[in-house]
Motif scaffolding. Structure first.
Motif, PDB file in Angstrom:
ATOM      1  N   LEU A 240      -4.419  15.940  66.745  1.00 36.98           N
ATOM      2  CA  LEU A 240      -4.716  15.897  68.179  1.00 36.98           C
ATOM      3  C   LEU A 240      -5.980  16.680  68.524  1.00 36.98           C
ATOM      4  O   LEU A 240      -6.141  17.130  69.657  1.00 36.98           O
ATOM      5  CB  LEU A 240      -3.517  16.429  68.979  1.00 36.98           C
ATOM      6  CG  LEU A 240      -2.235  15.607  68.882  1.00 36.98           C
ATOM      7  CD1 LEU A 240      -1.106  16.275  69.662  1.00 36.98           C
ATOM      8  CD2 LEU A 240      -2.454  14.187  69.383  1.00 36.98           C
ATOM      9  N   ASP A 241      -6.852  16.837  67.526  1.00 37.88           N
ATOM     10  CA  ASP A 241      -8.128  17.518  67.742  1.00 37.88           C
ATOM     11  C   ASP A 241      -7.915  18.864  68.431  1.00 37.88           C
ATOM     12  O   ASP A 241      -8.596  19.207  69.399  1.00 37.88           O
ATOM     13  CB  ASP A 241      -9.059  16.630  68.588  1.00 37.88           C
ATOM     14  CG  ASP A 241     -10.495  17.129  68.588  1.00 37.88           C
ATOM     15  OD1 ASP A 241     -10.888  17.782  67.608  1.00 37.88           O
ATOM     16  OD2 ASP A 241     -11.210  16.880  69.588  1.00 37.88           O
ATOM     17  N   GLY A 242      -6.936  19.639  67.920  1.00 38.76           N
ATOM     18  CA  GLY A 242      -6.621  20.931  68.500  1.00 38.76           C
ATOM     19  C   GLY A 242      -7.432  22.056  67.880  1.00 38.76           C
ATOM     20  O   GLY A 242      -7.972  21.919  66.776  1.00 38.76           O
ATOM     21  N   ASP A 243      -7.493  23.178  68.567  1.00 39.36           N
ATOM     22  CA  ASP A 243      -8.159  24.362  68.014  1.00 39.36           C
ATOM     23  C   ASP A 243      -7.257  25.595  68.159  1.00 39.36           C
ATOM     24  O   ASP A 243      -7.724  26.702  68.433  1.00 39.36           O
ATOM     25  CB  ASP A 243      -9.518  24.585  68.681  1.00 39.36           C
ATOM     26  CG  ASP A 243      -9.425  24.895  70.174  1.00 39.36           C
ATOM     27  OD1 ASP A 243      -8.304  24.840  70.726  1.00 39.36           O
ATOM     28  OD2 ASP A 243     -10.467  25.200  70.780  1.00 39.36           O
ATOM     29  N   ILE A 244      -5.952  25.376  67.953  1.00 44.64           N
ATOM     30  CA  ILE A 244      -4.983  26.475  68.055  1.00 44.64           C
ATOM     31  C   ILE A 244      -5.257  27.503  66.957  1.00 44.64           C
ATOM     32  O   ILE A 244      -5.395  27.139  65.775  1.00 44.64           O
ATOM     33  CB  ILE A 244      -3.541  25.959  67.935  1.00 44.64           C
ATOM     34  CG1 ILE A 244      -3.245  24.914  69.013  1.00 44.64           C
ATOM     35  CG2 ILE A 244      -2.546  27.105  68.002  1.00 44.64           C
ATOM     36  CD1 ILE A 244      -1.914  24.215  68.852  1.00 44.64           C
ATOM     37  N   ALA A 245      -5.326  28.769  67.321  1.00 41.57           N
ATOM     38  CA  ALA A 245      -5.477  29.846  66.332  1.00 41.57           C
ATOM     39  C   ALA A 245      -4.110  30.087  65.691  1.00 41.57           C
ATOM     40  O   ALA A 245      -3.219  30.689  66.301  1.00 41.57           O
ATOM     41  CB  ALA A 245      -5.991  31.111  67.008  1.00 41.57           C
ATOM     42  N   ILE A 246      -3.954  29.611  64.477  1.00 44.65           N
ATOM     43  CA  ILE A 246      -2.650  29.694  63.808  1.00 44.65           C
ATOM     44  C   ILE A 246      -2.199  31.140  63.663  1.00 44.65           C
ATOM     45  O   ILE A 246      -1.003  31.452  63.813  1.00 44.65           O
ATOM     46  CB  ILE A 246      -2.702  29.017  62.420  1.00 44.65           C
ATOM     47  CG1 ILE A 246      -3.299  27.607  62.508  1.00 44.65           C
ATOM     48  CG2 ILE A 246      -1.305  28.976  61.797  1.00 44.65           C
ATOM     49  CD1 ILE A 246      -2.525  26.638  63.331  1.00 44.65           C
ATOM     50  N   ASP A 247      -3.160  32.044  63.400  1.00 39.95           N
ATOM     51  CA  ASP A 247      -2.786  33.444  63.176  1.00 39.95           C
ATOM     52  C   ASP A 247      -2.368  34.164  64.456  1.00 39.95           C
ATOM     53  O   ASP A 247      -1.999  35.347  64.414  1.00 39.95           O
ATOM     54  CB  ASP A 247      -3.920  34.203  62.477  1.00 39.95           C
ATOM     55  CG  ASP A 247      -5.197  34.265  63.292  1.00 39.95           C
ATOM     56  OD1 ASP A 247      -5.232  33.716  64.424  1.00 39.95           O
ATOM     57  OD2 ASP A 247      -6.183  34.859  62.805  1.00 39.95           O
ATOM     58  N   ALA A 248      -2.411  33.478  65.588  1.00 33.01           N
ATOM     59  CA  ALA A 248      -1.934  34.070  66.840  1.00 33.01           C
ATOM     60  C   ALA A 248      -0.441  33.857  67.030  1.00 33.01           C
ATOM     61  O   ALA A 248       0.142  34.322  68.015  1.00 33.01           O
ATOM     62  CB  ALA A 248      -2.698  33.482  68.029  1.00 33.01           C
ATOM     63  N   PHE A 249       0.201  33.141  66.087  1.00 31.90           N
ATOM     64  CA  PHE A 249       1.625  32.809  66.211  1.00 31.90           C
ATOM     65  C   PHE A 249       2.397  33.261  64.979  1.00 31.90           C
ATOM     66  O   PHE A 249       1.871  33.262  63.857  1.00 31.90           O
ATOM     67  CB  PHE A 249       1.806  31.295  66.383  1.00 31.90           C
ATOM     68  CG  PHE A 249       1.276  30.764  67.688  1.00 31.90           C
ATOM     69  CD1 PHE A 249       2.114  30.594  68.780  1.00 31.90           C
ATOM     70  CD2 PHE A 249      -0.068  30.426  67.823  1.00 31.90           C
ATOM     71  CE1 PHE A 249       1.633  30.100  69.984  1.00 31.90           C
ATOM     72  CE2 PHE A 249      -0.567  29.933  69.022  1.00 31.90           C
ATOM     73  CZ  PHE A 249       0.278  29.780  70.101  1.00 31.90           C
ATOM     74  N   VAL A 250       3.648  33.617  65.186  1.00 31.92           N
ATOM     75  CA  VAL A 250       4.543  33.961  64.074  1.00 31.92           C
ATOM     76  C   VAL A 250       5.855  33.187  64.231  1.00 31.92           C
ATOM     77  O   VAL A 250       6.253  32.806  65.334  1.00 31.92           O
ATOM     78  CB  VAL A 250       4.854  35.471  64.011  1.00 31.92           C
ATOM     79  CG1 VAL A 250       3.598  36.259  63.669  1.00 31.92           C
ATOM     80  CG2 VAL A 250       5.476  35.956  65.315  1.00 31.92           C
TER      81      VAL A 250
END
Length: 321
Positions: free
Chosen positions: A223-233
């Motif tokens: 979905l052409d996202g730019d979610i910062a994976i390291d901001a989530f646990v």
């Protein structure tokens, strides 16, 4: 492939569910979207972890009750599995009842076809007919099954991923798909101590965490996202009022991101609810089956009552006592 081409080739239901789920105010995404090809591979790893008891116990139960199943199911039945077949559990059932056909149904097409090839090589004389689709909806089975008796197979306590209303709807869709006279073999995880439940969904090796976080990778990729994976646990909770384990992706810092061109913001401590796993006592699971128009006819549990397999029948529906 351009970003526009990527979005055009994305499952529109996936896009709609993700955007709706992220808009809040209580962010939640349907658990079925955890199971892309990588998610399915990770879940297979989870089932082999020492903390994850359901697969181990259910496999033992299938081995123990195979003789009884062979007496309950007529030879030449068609097995319809709601979800791609496991390399361990599905063969045990197929060996026990000698079916004429095996129809796995799953939303993850690549994983479904891979599983079907493995089952076909192990049972070369069996008619294996994979169907890529959403098994939460009623569907038409292949006409080549003819008049063969139908046995639905829904292992792994996957029914626990659905809230009660959706569980009942799913069971009714299964009945509609399999038709009156069919049988259903279904697994239920039982209520037990959180000392056992929590580690099963938050293993020491971090495989379940990777499985949960893979959803964010999928959103970014498809979905052409730019979610910062390291901001989530990965966050696991026991909800006693709802009798369920909950999986969340919890924000550990304020974050902003874009998905499919839409902007989102989350604060530290907020979470995305990604999966439920409801647990049942014996009376509760029987009531659920009857609500879904299935009549329990046999059940099989381990000595500790950690897990139960139920054989149910799509008997005629009566509207009065």
């Amino acid at each position: 492939m351009s970003d526009v081409d990527l979005l055009l080739n994305t499952d529109p239901q996936f896009r709609a569910d993700i955007l709706e789920g992220l808009r809040g105010p209580r962010r939640a995404i349907p658990a079925r979207w955890l199971y892309d090809e990588r998610g399915s591979e990770l879940f297979d790893e989870i089932t082999r972890l020492p903390e994850y008891y359901p697969t181990r116990i259910e496999t033992e139960l299938l081995e123990q009750c195979r003789g009884e199943l062979a007496r309950q199911i007529n030879p030449g039945a068609a097995v319809i599995e709601f979800g791609a077949g496991s390399a361990t559990k599905t063969p045990l059932l197929l060996e026990a009842i000698a079916p004429s056909a095996y129809v796995p149904i799953d939303i993850s097409g690549d994983y479904l076809r891979s599983s079907a090839v493995i089952l076909q090589s192990r049972f070369p004389s069996l008619d294996v007919i994979p169907i890529e689709g959403d098994f939460t909806q009623a569907m038409t089975l292949p006409p080549t099954l003819g008049d063969a008796e139908r046995l639905g197979f829904f292992p792994g306590s996957t029914i626990g991923n659905f809230v009660p209303r959706s569980s009942v709807n799913l069971l009714r869709h299964m009945r509609e798909t399999l038709e009156e006279g069919a049988k259903l073999l279904i697994g239920f995880d039982r209520i037990k101590s959180t000392d056992i439940l929590i580690p099963a969904y938050d293993d020491a090796a971090g495989v379940t965490a990777a499985f949960n976080l893979n959803l964010l990778h999928r959103i970014n990729r498809e979905l052409d996202g730019d979610i910062a994976i390291d901001a989530f646990v990965h966050d696991v909770r026991w909800n006693d009022m709802q009798s369920r384990i909950e999986m969340h992706l919890r924000c550990i810092r304020d974050v902003k991101f874009v998905v499919a061109g839409e902007e989102f913001a989350m604060r530290e401590g907020e979470s995305i609810h990604t999966e439920n796993s409801h647990k049942y006592d014996l009376r509760g699971l029987r009531l659920l089956l009857r609500s879904g128009c299935w009549t329990p006819i046999a059940d099989y549990s381990d000595p500790k009552d950690w897990f139960t397999l139920v054989l149910a029948e799509a008997a005629p529906i009566y509207t009065a006592p």
